[in-house]
Every structure is written in C-alpha cells, then in structure tokens.
Design a protein around this motif. Structure first.
Motif, PDB file in Angstrom:
ATOM      1  N   MET A 144       0.743  -1.097   0.011  1.00  0.00           N
ATOM      2  CA  MET A 144      -0.010   0.217   0.008  1.00  0.00           C
ATOM      3  C   MET A 144       0.847   1.294  -0.130  1.00  0.00           C
ATOM      4  SD  MET A 144      -2.822  -1.380  -0.371  1.00  0.00           S
ATOM      5  CE  MET A 144      -3.650  -0.044  -0.731  1.00  0.00           C
ATOM      6  N   VAL A 145       2.180   1.248   0.591  1.00  0.00           N
ATOM      7  CA  VAL A 145       2.825   2.541   0.527  1.00  0.00           C
ATOM      8  C   VAL A 145       3.243   2.906  -1.056  1.00  0.00           C
ATOM      9  CG1 VAL A 145       5.297   2.951   1.349  1.00  0.00           C
ATOM     10  CG2 VAL A 145       4.045   1.841   2.843  1.00  0.00           C
TER      11      VAL A 145
ATOM     12  N   PRO B 178      -2.147  -3.063   9.619  1.00  0.00           N
ATOM     13  CA  PRO B 178      -1.521  -2.137  10.480  1.00  0.00           C
ATOM     14  C   PRO B 178      -1.118  -0.841  10.038  1.00  0.00           C
ATOM     15  CG  PRO B 178      -0.082  -3.926   9.601  1.00  0.00           C
ATOM     16  CD  PRO B 178      -1.456  -4.295   9.434  1.00  0.00           C
ATOM     17  N   MET B 179      -1.389   0.086  10.555  1.00  0.00           N
ATOM     18  CA  MET B 179      -1.060   1.557  10.172  1.00  0.00           C
ATOM     19  C   MET B 179       0.113   1.814  10.652  1.00  0.00           C
ATOM     20  SD  MET B 179      -1.962   4.080   8.276  1.00  0.00           S
ATOM     21  CE  MET B 179      -3.905   4.065   7.915  1.00  0.00           C
ATOM     22  N   THR B 180       1.142   1.375   9.967  1.00  0.00           N
ATOM     23  CA  THR B 180       2.652   1.813  10.383  1.00  0.00           C
ATOM     24  C   THR B 180       2.894   3.015   9.955  1.00  0.00           C
ATOM     25  OG1 THR B 180       3.335   1.106   8.207  1.00  0.00           O
ATOM     26  CG2 THR B 180       3.240  -0.681  10.059  1.00  0.00           C
ATOM     27  N   LEU B 181       3.919   3.645  10.701  1.00  0.00           N
ATOM     28  CA  LEU B 181       4.399   5.026  10.578  1.00  0.00           C
ATOM     29  C   LEU B 181       4.590   5.134   9.131  1.00  0.00           C
ATOM     30  CD1 LEU B 181       4.918   7.726  12.022  1.00  0.00           C
ATOM     31  CD2 LEU B 181       7.251   6.936  12.609  1.00  0.00           C
ATOM     32  N   VAL B 182       5.266   4.306   8.595  1.00  0.00           N
ATOM     33  CA  VAL B 182       5.757   4.573   6.996  1.00  0.00           C
ATOM     34  C   VAL B 182       4.432   4.714   6.247  1.00  0.00           C
ATOM     35  CG1 VAL B 182       6.687   3.541   4.972  1.00  0.00           C
ATOM     36  CG2 VAL B 182       7.845   3.392   7.283  1.00  0.00           C
TER      37      VAL B 182
ATOM     38  N   THR C 123       2.443   7.855   6.801  1.00  0.00           N
ATOM     39  CA  THR C 123       3.253   8.952   5.996  1.00  0.00           C
ATOM     40  C   THR C 123       2.897   8.998   4.740  1.00  0.00           C
ATOM     41  OG1 THR C 123       4.894   8.833   7.701  1.00  0.00           O
ATOM     42  CG2 THR C 123       5.623   9.951   5.707  1.00  0.00           C
ATOM     43  N   SER C 124       2.919   7.953   3.903  1.00  0.00           N
ATOM     44  CA  SER C 124       2.524   7.638   2.524  1.00  0.00           C
ATOM     45  C   SER C 124       1.121   8.145   2.191  1.00  0.00           C
ATOM     46  CB  SER C 124       2.771   6.354   2.072  1.00  0.00           C
ATOM     47  OG  SER C 124       1.898   5.456   2.517  1.00  0.00           O
ATOM     48  N   LEU C 125       0.371   7.735   3.221  1.00  0.00           N
ATOM     49  CA  LEU C 125      -1.078   8.342   3.175  1.00  0.00           C
ATOM     50  C   LEU C 125      -1.297   9.791   3.260  1.00  0.00           C
ATOM     51  CD1 LEU C 125      -4.100   7.238   2.688  1.00  0.00           C
ATOM     52  CD2 LEU C 125      -4.175   6.869   5.231  1.00  0.00           C
ATOM     53  N   VAL C 126      -0.505  10.544   4.175  1.00  0.00           N
ATOM     54  CA  VAL C 126      -0.663  11.811   4.444  1.00  0.00           C
ATOM     55  C   VAL C 126       0.058  12.409   3.040  1.00  0.00           C
ATOM     56  CG1 VAL C 126       0.304  13.825   5.730  1.00  0.00           C
ATOM     57  CG2 VAL C 126      -0.474  11.784   6.953  1.00  0.00           C
TER      58      VAL C 126
END
Length: 431
Positions: A145-146, A174-178, A181-184
């Motif tokens: 997804m990233v 899981p909404m990992t930090l990476v 960040t890519s979603l933002v």
C-alpha cells in the motif's frame, strides 16, 4: 574463521553474503562467491539465494541473473530475489518477464513489481497491477500500500487514493508509521489537505512519530500556499521536540517562497547551520526562488555569485522567472544565455530567452532562438494534463485526437467557446 582454518558451510555463507549486501561491497562479494564455488556450496539453495540478493542489492544484476539461471533448484525466494534485483536497477521490462514466468507468486512478488513500476515512473501501470493483484493475487500488505499510495500521489488520483485508504481500513492492515506517512503525502499531493491533516493528527494520538510524517504534512501545506498553517505546524513540531532535518527546511523555504517571506526564509536558511546541517544545492535553489519571487533580484544575483558551488539550472531558472515577472529584462537576458550554455538541449531554455527578446521587442533575436532550436535538433515536447473522472485517469495533450471520446470533447469545447463569445458580445454591447 578462515585464519583458524575452520571451513565455512552452508550456514556461514548466507550470513556473510547478507552483510556484504548491506555494505554494498560487491568486490568482496565476488571473492566470497569464489570461496563458495571452491568449497562446493554453489548448489545449496540458501547460499545461491543470498548471492542473488547480494548482487541485486549492489546493482550487479547480470551476475545475479547468472547465479539464478545456473540454479538446479529454485524456490519462491529465488524468484523474488531476482525480481527485487531488477527492481533496484530500474529494469522493469526484465522484472515483468520474471514475474510472468513465475508459477507461484506471493505478496512479496506482487509488491516488488508494483514498487518497481512506481520507481520507474509508470504509476498508472502500478495501479493496474494492484487491481490485478486484488483479483488474482494474495491480499496486499502495508508494504504494497505504501507503493500504491505513492502512485496515486504522483498521478493526483484522489478518488483512487480514497478507495485504497478504504482497502487499508476494511482489511485491517496495520497503520505503520511509514504507511501513515505515505497516506498523508498522497492526500496532500492530491490537494485534499484537510484529509491529510486528519490522518496526520490521528497519528499523533499517543503514538511515536518521526520527522518524515511531519515533513509530509509541512510540505503539503507549503505546496498549497497555506503558509501560516505551515509555520504553525513547524512551531508545534519544535515544541514536541521532533528534530527537523534538511527536508524540513526545504519545505519551510518553499512556504516562504509562496508567501513572499524573505526575512523568515533567511532565518530558516541560517538555522540549518545552527542545527548542525549544511545547506545543499536544493536549499540554495529554494532560497533563490524566495528572492526571485519577491523581486529581490539584485540580492538574488549577488547570492548566486557568492554561492560555494556552481549554480544549477533550477537556480538560474528561478532567477530568470523572477526577472521576467518583475520586468528586469537586461538581467533576464544574461541569465537566459547562461541557462542555454548550461543546458543546450533543453527546449524550455530557448523558449524562455526567446520570450525575453520578444518582451524587449527584439523580434529578430527572438526568431533566432527558435531557429537555433531547429539547428541543434532541440524539440519542444508538449505538456499534458491528467484528469481523474469516476476513478479512471484520462491523459490530454494539446491538439491531440487519440482519446477515444475526442470528438465529443471537442464538440463540448467548441460549444463552451461559442458561449464565451456570446457573453463577450453581450458585455460589449451593454457597455
């Protein structure tokens, strides 16, 4: 170990080769490969897989392929390692050939191919492969997804991005930090700043953050000219003791350029050194953009001459735009000539200087610039736009008839132009 005459085995070599891959020491890696051949472990599946990974990580995809082709037995890791190697060197054609030859594929296989297309700039193809994966392949994971959000961001495909966000929620990834960040970054680059802020704020609720997600949000606000909000977010970042990096300052300088904040830009530029960082070419280019947009052209030219590096095309381009916008045509001519010397085969450089001559009513020299393009074989490539309608992406180029609905599009366009002319006539008669 070798000095003590202890002979390595199939447990030893994968660890050593993996270390060399991390260090990108391909020369020593070849020596170890020679030891593998001498000790007869070249037929071991795990040793061969580690060699493919090492060569691929070091950019020697030919050696990786040689090891791969000579393997008597391959498993999924072998194929995935070869895929990864082609992806890292940007050879998506060979990558796709390997992918299509695979009998078995897992989420790593699909994710590698999608990421390869994104890195190669083939964003639409990356999304096509994700849709194919959703039908034929395994469930995507957060790594997949990233890459998908990255493709949506570059295409400006907001509706697709929203659907991908729904996919993450529905499949409880899981909404990992990476991933966050890519979603933002995707929402910000697609213009949905409010949605980007919602995702960003959710990530601050009792969770660990790093500078990357702050950079994505600050950069998104800066790009859309939300200068006040950008600077406030930076203050909040410092209050929460998140240490800025070089990218943070690039985003802040971009915001200052949009807002015409020259004093603040100098303050941020000077803060780089205070925070233990050295200004790079990109920071100088941003600072040049700040000065040029604000009309501080004498200061900008002095800054250009005193830089500790040779000016880049982006720096000169920013100065040229500022000179044209603020009517400093003599300086624009000087800068335009330097740009052509720096990039003699860039079509925009000739067009820029030609426009300067046209503004000065020096028509012969303006025409000479156009002729120089023909003489040197420089071609002007048309710009294009991408529009997302009901989740489908449509690419448009000026005077292009290749779109399947071009007849209807031009009919509507002609009607709009006719309406505009009628309004113009009405306004003219009433005046």
């Amino acid at each position: 170990m070798l000095q003590n005459e202890v002979v390595p085995n199939y447990f030893t070599y994968p660890f050593v080769v993996k270390s060399l891959a991390k260090l990108c020491e391909v020369r020593i890696g070849r020596s170890v490969h020679g030891c593998v051949l001498k000790t007869g472990f070249d037929d071991d599946l795990y040793v061969s897989n580690s060699l493919i990974h090492m060569y691929g990580s070091c950019g020697d995809v030919l050696c990786a392929r040689k090891v791969f082709d000579e393997m008597s037995v391959k498993n999924l890791v072998s194929w995935n390692s070869m895929l990864d190697g082609y992806g890292k060197c940007g050879d998506v054609v060979s990558m796709r050939e390997v992918f299509d030859s695979m009998i078995e594929r897992d989420v790593v296989s699909w994710s590698s191919l999608i990421d390869g297309y994104v890195k190669d700039g083939e964003y639409a193809e990356a999304l096509t492969m994700f849709e194919k994966m959703s039908v034929e392949g395994p469930k995507a994971n957060e790594v997949t997804m990233v890459s998908v959000f990255g493709a949506c961001a570059h295409l400006g495909a907001l509706e697709r991005g929203r659907k991908m966000h729904e996919y993450v929620v529905e499949n409880r990834l899981p909404m990992t930090l990476v991933l966050r960040t890519s979603l933002v970054d995707m929402y910000a680059k697609c213009g949905a700043v409010k949605e980007a802020l919602v995702v960003f704020r959710e990530g601050l609720l009792g969770r660990k953050t790093d500078v990357l997600i702050w950079n994505s949000m600050i950069g998104g606000l800066a790009t859309h000219g939300l200068v006040t909000e950008c600077l406030e977010l930076y203050k909040e970042m410092r209050f929460l003791k998140v240490r800025p990096d070089e990218i943070t300052y690039l985003c802040l300088l971009c915001a200052c350029a949009h807002g015409g904040l020259v004093k603040e830009a100098w303050r941020f530029f000077d803060s780089l050194g205070k925070d233990g960082m050295t200004a790079k070419c990109e920071h100088y280019a941003c600072m040049m953009d700040v000065l040029a947009r604000a009309g501080c052209l004498t200061e900008a030219y002095k800054f250009l001459c005193e830089m500790p590096m040779e000016p880049t095309a982006s720096m000169l381009g920013a100065l040229l735009s500022g000179c044209i916008n603020h009517g400093k045509l003599n300086l624009a001519e000087v800068v335009g000539k330097k740009l052509i010397d720096l990039e003699p085969f860039h079509d925009g450089r000739y067009v820029g200087l030609s426009n300067v001559y046209a503004l000065k009513k020096r028509w012969d020299e303006a025409r000479a610039m156009r002729e120089a393009m023909d003489t040197r074989g420089v071609k002007k490539f048309p710009g294009f736009s991408v529009v997302e309608i009901f989740g489908a992406l449509h690419r448009f180029v000026a005077h292009d008839n290749t779109h399947p609905e071009s007849d209807q599009i031009y009919t509507v366009l002609d009607f709009v132009l006719w309406q505009m002319k009628q309004i113009e006539v009405t306004i003219g008669s009433s005046a």
